[in-house]
Scaffold this motif. Structure first.
Motif, short mmCIF file in Angstrom:
data_model
loop_
_atom_site.label_atom_id
_atom_site.label_comp_id
_atom_site.label_asym_id
_atom_site.label_seq_id
_atom_site.Cartn_x
_atom_site.Cartn_y
_atom_site.Cartn_z
N THR A 1 -17.92 -62.10 -2.21
CA THR A 1 -17.22 -60.83 -2.31
C THR A 1 -17.69 -60.03 -3.51
OG1 THR A 1 -15.44 -61.74 -3.70
CG2 THR A 1 -15.16 -61.86 -1.29
N VAL A 2 -17.40 -58.73 -3.50
CA VAL A 2 -17.74 -57.87 -4.63
C VAL A 2 -17.07 -58.35 -5.90
CG1 VAL A 2 -17.41 -55.56 -5.61
CG2 VAL A 2 -18.27 -55.80 -3.28
N ALA A 3 -15.78 -58.69 -5.81
CA ALA A 3 -15.05 -59.14 -7.00
C ALA A 3 -15.67 -60.39 -7.61
CB ALA A 3 -13.58 -59.38 -6.65
N HIS A 4 -16.02 -61.34 -6.77
CA HIS A 4 -16.68 -62.56 -7.25
C HIS A 4 -18.02 -62.23 -7.90
CE1 HIS A 4 -18.25 -66.62 -7.44
NE2 HIS A 4 -19.18 -66.36 -6.53
N PRO B 1 -9.89 -63.05 7.46
CA PRO B 1 -10.69 -63.46 6.30
C PRO B 1 -10.05 -63.30 4.93
CG PRO B 1 -11.47 -61.38 7.16
CD PRO B 1 -10.43 -61.86 8.12
N ASP B 2 -9.10 -62.37 4.77
CA ASP B 2 -8.66 -62.01 3.43
C ASP B 2 -8.08 -63.18 2.64
OD1 ASP B 2 -9.52 -59.50 4.01
OD2 ASP B 2 -7.54 -58.60 4.23
N ASP B 3 -7.17 -63.92 3.26
CA ASP B 3 -6.53 -65.03 2.55
C ASP B 3 -7.56 -66.07 2.13
OD1 ASP B 3 -4.09 -63.85 2.81
OD2 ASP B 3 -3.41 -65.10 4.47
N PHE B 4 -8.50 -66.36 3.02
CA PHE B 4 -9.55 -67.33 2.71
C PHE B 4 -10.39 -66.87 1.53
CE2 PHE B 4 -13.96 -68.75 3.08
CZ PHE B 4 -13.82 -70.12 3.20
N LEU B 5 -10.86 -65.63 1.57
CA LEU B 5 -11.73 -65.11 0.51
C LEU B 5 -11.01 -65.06 -0.83
CD1 LEU B 5 -13.56 -62.27 2.47
CD2 LEU B 5 -14.57 -64.41 1.65
N ASP B 6 -9.76 -64.61 -0.81
CA ASP B 6 -8.99 -64.55 -2.06
C ASP B 6 -8.79 -65.95 -2.64
OD1 ASP B 6 -8.80 -61.81 -1.81
OD2 ASP B 6 -6.75 -61.83 -1.01
N TYR B 7 -8.50 -66.91 -1.78
CA TYR B 7 -8.22 -68.26 -2.24
C TYR B 7 -9.46 -68.95 -2.81
CZ TYR B 7 -6.89 -73.19 -2.16
OH TYR B 7 -6.65 -74.49 -2.52
N VAL B 8 -10.56 -68.92 -2.07
CA VAL B 8 -11.73 -69.70 -2.50
C VAL B 8 -12.44 -69.08 -3.71
CG1 VAL B 8 -12.05 -70.65 -0.20
CG2 VAL B 8 -13.39 -68.65 -0.90
N HIS B 9 -12.26 -67.77 -3.94
CA HIS B 9 -12.92 -67.13 -5.08
C HIS B 9 -12.01 -67.03 -6.31
CE1 HIS B 9 -15.71 -65.52 -1.87
NE2 HIS B 9 -16.52 -66.12 -2.73
N ASP B 10 -10.81 -67.58 -6.22
CA ASP B 10 -9.90 -67.62 -7.37
C ASP B 10 -10.26 -68.84 -8.21
OD1 ASP B 10 -7.87 -67.27 -9.17
OD2 ASP B 10 -6.29 -68.02 -7.83
N ILE B 11 -11.31 -68.70 -9.01
CA ILE B 11 -11.88 -69.82 -9.75
C ILE B 11 -12.10 -69.43 -11.21
CG2 ILE B 11 -13.00 -70.85 -7.74
CD1 ILE B 11 -15.62 -69.50 -8.69
N ASP B 12 -12.46 -70.41 -12.00
CA ASP B 12 -12.81 -70.21 -13.41
C ASP B 12 -14.30 -69.90 -13.51
OD1 ASP B 12 -13.20 -70.26 -16.16
OD2 ASP B 12 -12.98 -72.45 -16.31
N HIS B 13 -14.64 -68.66 -13.87
CA HIS B 13 -16.05 -68.25 -13.95
C HIS B 13 -16.70 -68.58 -15.29
CE1 HIS B 13 -14.86 -65.89 -10.40
NE2 HIS B 13 -16.14 -65.86 -10.09
N SER B 14 -15.93 -69.16 -16.22
CA SER B 14 -16.47 -69.40 -17.56
C SER B 14 -17.65 -70.37 -17.61
CB SER B 14 -15.36 -69.88 -18.51
OG SER B 14 -14.84 -71.14 -18.11
N PRO B 15 -17.84 -71.29 -16.63
CA PRO B 15 -19.03 -72.15 -16.70
C PRO B 15 -20.36 -71.40 -16.56
CG PRO B 15 -17.38 -73.18 -15.32
CD PRO B 15 -16.90 -71.79 -15.59
N VAL B 16 -20.33 -70.17 -16.04
CA VAL B 16 -21.57 -69.41 -15.89
C VAL B 16 -22.03 -68.95 -17.27
CG1 VAL B 16 -22.69 -67.38 -14.89
CG2 VAL B 16 -20.94 -68.61 -13.59
#
Length: 232
Positions: A113-116, A74-89
């Motif tokens: 994830t917790v980080a997200h 799971p780690d690579d998937f979770l890191d990849y898909v949550h590496d996004i720009d959060h500024s639209p929130v």
């Protein structure tokens, strides 16, 4: 109908629940999931999206489908898909004030994830309200709507589900908390296309395991806080 007078713990899903689907944050994750599946399976993007949605609807998360059907870690998937720009929130002062007025403990229970979650809460301006974040790692990568992660959430946080309420954007994810005794609230939005499709496919919003439905979380919380004060 079950009320909130006995509730001392408030449990919130994260994505498209605490922030509006209209900000399209999850669209970024959705695109990255499609790209990940395309590369993993060696198919074009359109076919990857078809398979990704199929796994999401069947397993609760794309990750669970990939782990079950393709044996990924799971780690690579979770890191990849949550590496996004959060500024639209956008910041949400009304939600901040509603959470402040709400008596009791507040927790996050997310298939992310917790980080997200921390990035999202910081953008909204409500991090300080939440004492714990229970994520997909804590649930051993078993996602909602399975019962097992809810039971682990209860054990780990020490809450009494009989005096808790849960807020979610996906109707089937409220079946387990309702069975455990929680008051359940479905947060809807026409912008939340996946949830709208899934909710319609699994029985709509008028089901026994859904106690309340709202399209305005901050307004709903403010209203129930006023009701609690009036009755006390």
């Amino acid at each position: 109908m079950k009320g909130f007078g006995h509730v001392d713990t408030w449990v919130f899903d994260l994505d498209n629940t605490l922030y509006p689907a209209s900000c399209r944050l999850f669209d970024q994750i959705d695109v990255k999931m499609g790209t990940f599946v395309s590369k993993l399976l060696g198919v074009d993007y359109a076919e990857a999206k078809r398979r990704q949605k199929e796994m999401f609807y069947k397993y609760g998360t794309t990750l669970r489908g990939l782990m079950t059907e393709h044996g990924i870690t799971p780690d690579d998937f979770l890191d990849y898909v949550h590496d996004i720009d959060h500024s639209p929130v956008p910041p949400n002062k009304a939600l901040d004030e509603a959470l402040h007025a709400l008596p009791g403990r507040k927790l996050i229970f997310t298939n992310g994830t917790v980080a997200h979650a921390e990035n999202v809460l910081n953008r909204i301006g409500i991090t300080h309200h939440f004492g714990d974040i229970f994520d997909i790692v804590h649930s051993d990568f078993i996602p909602k709507p399975e019962m097992e992660p809810y039971k682990k959430f209860v054990r780990q946080t020490g809450i009494d589900p009989q005096s808790a309420a849960m807020f979610e954007d996906i109707a089937r994810n409220l079946e387990a908390p309702h069975a455990l005794g929680m008051v359940t609230v479905l947060v809807t939005s026409p912008e939340n296309k996946d949830a709208e499709h899934l909710n319609k496919a699994t029985g709509g919003t008028a089901q026994d395991h859904i106690n309340y439905v709202t399209d305005d979380l901050a307004g709903f919380l403010a209203g129930l806080t006023r009701d609690l004060k009036t009755r006390s």
